[in-house]
Design a protein around this motif. Structure first.
Motif, mmCIF file in Angstrom:
data_model
loop_
_atom_site.group_PDB
_atom_site.id
_atom_site.type_symbol
_atom_site.label_atom_id
_atom_site.label_comp_id
_atom_site.label_asym_id
_atom_site.label_seq_id
_atom_site.Cartn_x
_atom_site.Cartn_y
_atom_site.Cartn_z
ATOM 1 N N ASN A 192 0.698 -1.100 0.163
ATOM 2 C CA ASN A 192 -0.100 0.046 0.029
ATOM 3 C C ASN A 192 1.007 1.289 0.026
ATOM 4 O O ASN A 192 0.628 2.229 -0.695
ATOM 5 N N GLU A 193 2.008 1.196 0.811
ATOM 6 C CA GLU A 193 2.729 2.291 0.961
ATOM 7 C C GLU A 193 3.552 2.764 -0.508
ATOM 8 O O GLU A 193 3.627 3.819 -1.014
ATOM 9 N N ARG A 194 4.020 1.388 -1.081
ATOM 10 C CA ARG A 194 4.862 1.614 -2.357
ATOM 11 C C ARG A 194 3.765 2.424 -3.267
ATOM 12 O O ARG A 194 4.085 3.153 -3.953
ATOM 13 N N CYS A 195 2.624 1.755 -3.342
ATOM 14 C CA CYS A 195 1.801 2.382 -4.476
ATOM 15 C C CYS A 195 1.406 3.819 -4.157
ATOM 16 O O CYS A 195 1.227 4.549 -5.241
ATOM 17 N N PHE A 196 0.961 4.124 -2.999
ATOM 18 C CA PHE A 196 0.814 5.647 -2.738
ATOM 19 C C PHE A 196 1.904 6.493 -2.905
ATOM 20 O O PHE A 196 1.959 7.702 -3.491
ATOM 21 N N VAL A 197 3.111 6.208 -2.494
ATOM 22 C CA VAL A 197 4.441 7.060 -2.738
ATOM 23 C C VAL A 197 4.607 7.336 -4.263
ATOM 24 O O VAL A 197 4.968 8.666 -4.362
ATOM 25 N N ARG A 198 4.625 6.448 -5.099
ATOM 26 C CA ARG A 198 4.698 6.632 -6.481
ATOM 27 C C ARG A 198 3.650 6.827 -7.456
ATOM 28 O O ARG A 198 3.430 6.927 -8.517
ATOM 29 N N LEU A 199 2.412 6.839 -6.668
ATOM 30 C CA LEU A 199 0.978 7.132 -7.198
ATOM 31 C C LEU A 199 0.775 6.087 -8.315
ATOM 32 O O LEU A 199 0.254 6.622 -9.429
ATOM 33 N N LEU A 200 0.668 4.865 -8.105
ATOM 34 C CA LEU A 200 0.103 3.748 -8.698
ATOM 35 C C LEU A 200 -1.309 3.561 -8.412
ATOM 36 O O LEU A 200 -1.377 3.080 -7.346
ATOM 37 N N GLY A 201 -2.334 3.574 -9.333
ATOM 38 C CA GLY A 201 -3.592 3.466 -8.837
ATOM 39 C C GLY A 201 -4.267 2.201 -9.557
ATOM 40 O O GLY A 201 -3.556 1.243 -10.288
ATOM 41 N N ASP A 202 -5.600 1.881 -8.924
ATOM 42 C CA ASP A 202 -6.309 0.958 -9.227
ATOM 43 C C ASP A 202 -5.859 -0.451 -8.839
ATOM 44 O O ASP A 202 -5.848 -1.372 -9.490
ATOM 45 N N MET A 203 -5.114 -0.558 -7.668
ATOM 46 C CA MET A 203 -4.805 -1.788 -7.369
ATOM 47 C C MET A 203 -5.706 -2.606 -6.224
ATOM 48 O O MET A 203 -5.746 -2.872 -5.280
ATOM 49 N N HIS A 204 -6.898 -2.841 -7.264
ATOM 50 C CA HIS A 204 -7.575 -3.982 -6.536
ATOM 51 C C HIS A 204 -7.350 -5.162 -6.995
ATOM 52 O O HIS A 204 -6.163 -5.415 -7.586
ATOM 53 N N SER A 205 -8.097 -6.259 -6.216
ATOM 54 C CA SER A 205 -7.576 -7.774 -5.901
ATOM 55 C C SER A 205 -7.260 -8.337 -7.481
ATOM 56 O O SER A 205 -6.553 -9.166 -7.453
ATOM 57 N N SER A 206 -7.620 -7.753 -8.473
ATOM 58 C CA SER A 206 -7.397 -8.469 -9.851
ATOM 59 C C SER A 206 -6.235 -7.879 -10.442
ATOM 60 O O SER A 206 -5.630 -8.461 -11.408
ATOM 61 N N ASN A 207 -5.572 -6.914 -9.697
ATOM 62 C CA ASN A 207 -4.544 -6.291 -10.467
ATOM 63 C C ASN A 207 -3.021 -6.577 -9.544
ATOM 64 O O ASN A 207 -2.058 -5.519 -10.015
ATOM 65 N N PHE A 208 -3.176 -7.169 -8.685
ATOM 66 C CA PHE A 208 -1.934 -7.625 -8.260
ATOM 67 C C PHE A 208 -1.881 -9.057 -7.646
ATOM 68 O O PHE A 208 -2.963 -9.795 -7.540
ATOM 69 N N VAL A 209 -0.755 -9.782 -7.710
ATOM 70 C CA VAL A 209 -0.550 -10.916 -7.225
ATOM 71 C C VAL A 209 0.311 -11.246 -5.861
ATOM 72 O O VAL A 209 0.816 -10.300 -5.597
ATOM 73 N N ILE A 210 -0.128 -12.423 -5.401
ATOM 74 C CA ILE A 210 0.681 -12.704 -4.069
ATOM 75 C C ILE A 210 1.564 -13.699 -4.383
ATOM 76 O O ILE A 210 1.170 -14.805 -4.796
ATOM 77 N N ILE A 211 2.977 -13.794 -4.000
ATOM 78 C CA ILE A 211 3.800 -14.696 -4.126
ATOM 79 C C ILE A 211 4.231 -15.116 -2.822
ATOM 80 O O ILE A 211 4.394 -14.534 -1.944
ATOM 81 N N ILE A 212 4.128 -16.518 -2.600
ATOM 82 C CA ILE A 212 4.567 -17.407 -1.256
ATOM 83 C C ILE A 212 5.816 -17.976 -1.632
ATOM 84 O O ILE A 212 6.128 -18.656 -2.376
#
Length: 340
Positions: A192-212
């Motif tokens: 959340n912090e990375r997206c806000f600092v560099r102003l990357l929008g629209d990061m709802h759940s279909s637009n990012f992945v989770i790596i385990i």
């Protein structure tokens, strides 16, 4: 809640941005263009293993074009993965070409299969959009992730970012007995912090992945953006904060149950420190990128004015009101990270 009501306008690559891409090895002569992939003469819906429509279509090419297109795609894959070493493509075949007609850049997804071991990989060919390219560059420079992509004229080629789509993860894995909610919530805060600092929008759940990733005692998680179209475009600050998308509520609820306010503040400070370190390490390249960005039009006048006011209130800093374009807004946001 964050809300996007209108489809984003694409922006062409300017001569200034083209010069930047050439300087840093992103602009290359490619064996095939986006327009070449539009020569398909048939398409049919692509379904997943459970028979659900994926909203992608598999395209078919005329026999007279098929060999030429598929050979060019294999060479392009080598350009993307091995800096043009064509010796790797003799074991590769193009298994499938899919397209997604509802997405902003109408991407083509190419599935590549190794004939020796049946291992497969993907890459994407899209219409080049300046917003997305700035988003990719900022991700490459300011996040813990390396981004492989290249451009040529109006064509953008991107690697596939592997991971579990966040919407699928929330549906299928949140009740896993091995899940570590504290670690996952921590990574969402940092994302959340990375997206806000560099102003990357629209990061709802279909637009990012989770790596385990398993480590010696537990599991480590990383959240990675996969859609960069909404870089510095929208009018509201909430669009640049994944915490305000209702699709992400399961992760947000997990954080509220697992983390204290003190922990949240700590993880935000940690991420801003990491971003500041990357800014110092890539000082010259970031400067070139932001100076290029400041000369480009990447949003609508109303969006710019509204976002400036939002950020001025958020940071209690009237300097945002003096920004003349989205490049200056991003620059000031990054300067605040360095200042603290």
């Amino acid at each position: 809640m964050a809300l996007i009501t209108k489809k984003k306008i694409p922006f062409k690559i300017s001569p200034r941005l083209r010069k930047y891409l050439s300087k840093y090895g992103r602009e290359k002569d490619l064996p095939i263009k986006y327009s070449d992939l539009l020569r398909y003469d048939n398409a049919f819906p692509l379904y997943d293993k459970k028979g659900k429509d994926t909203l992608w279509e598999t395209v078919m090419y005329p026999q007279g074009d098929l060999h030429e297109i598929y050979e060019a795609l294999k060479i392009l894959y080598a350009d993307l993965k091995t800096d043009g070493d064509a010796s790797v493509i003799k074991h590769l075949v193009v298994d499938r070409v899919d397209t997604c007609t509802y997405a902003n850049t109408r991407p083509f997804r190419i599935r590549i299969v190794n004939k020796i071991n049946d291992n497969h990989d993907y890459f994407y060919i899209k219409q080049a959009d300046a917003s997305r390219i700035y988003g990719l560059e900022l991700e490459h420079l300011l996040s813990p992730n390396v981004i492989s992509y290249c451009t040529h004229e109006d064509t953008l080629v991107e690697e596939h970012i592997a991971g579990i789509p966040a919407d699928q993860f929330m549906n299928n894995h949140l009740n896993d007995i091995n899940l570590n909610p504290i670690r996952l919530a921590k990574e969402f805060i940092k994302f959340n912090e990375r997206c806000f600092v560099r102003l990357l929008g629209d990061m709802h759940s279909s637009n990012f992945v989770i790596i385990i990733t398993p480590d010696f005692e537990d599991f480590h998680y990383r959240l990675r953006a996969i859609d960069f179209d909404q870089q510095s475009y929208e009018a509201s600050k909430s669009v640049y904060m994944p915490q305000f998308f209702k699709q992400n509520n399961p992760l947000i609820q997990m954080g509220m149950q697992s983390l204290t306010p003190e922990s949240v503040n700590q993880y935000q400070a940690e991420e801003r420190t990491l971003i500041a370190n990357r800014l110092r390490e890539e000082k010259g390249r970031i400067h070139d990128l932001i100076e290029t960005m400041k000369k480009d039009t990447l949003s609508l006048p109303y969006n710019l004015e509204s976002l400036k006011k939002d950020l001025a209130r958020h940071y209690d800093n009237t300097l945002f009101l003096d920004c003349q374009n989205m490049g200056e807004v991003v620059e000031l946001s990054l300067k605040l990270v360095l200042a603290h």
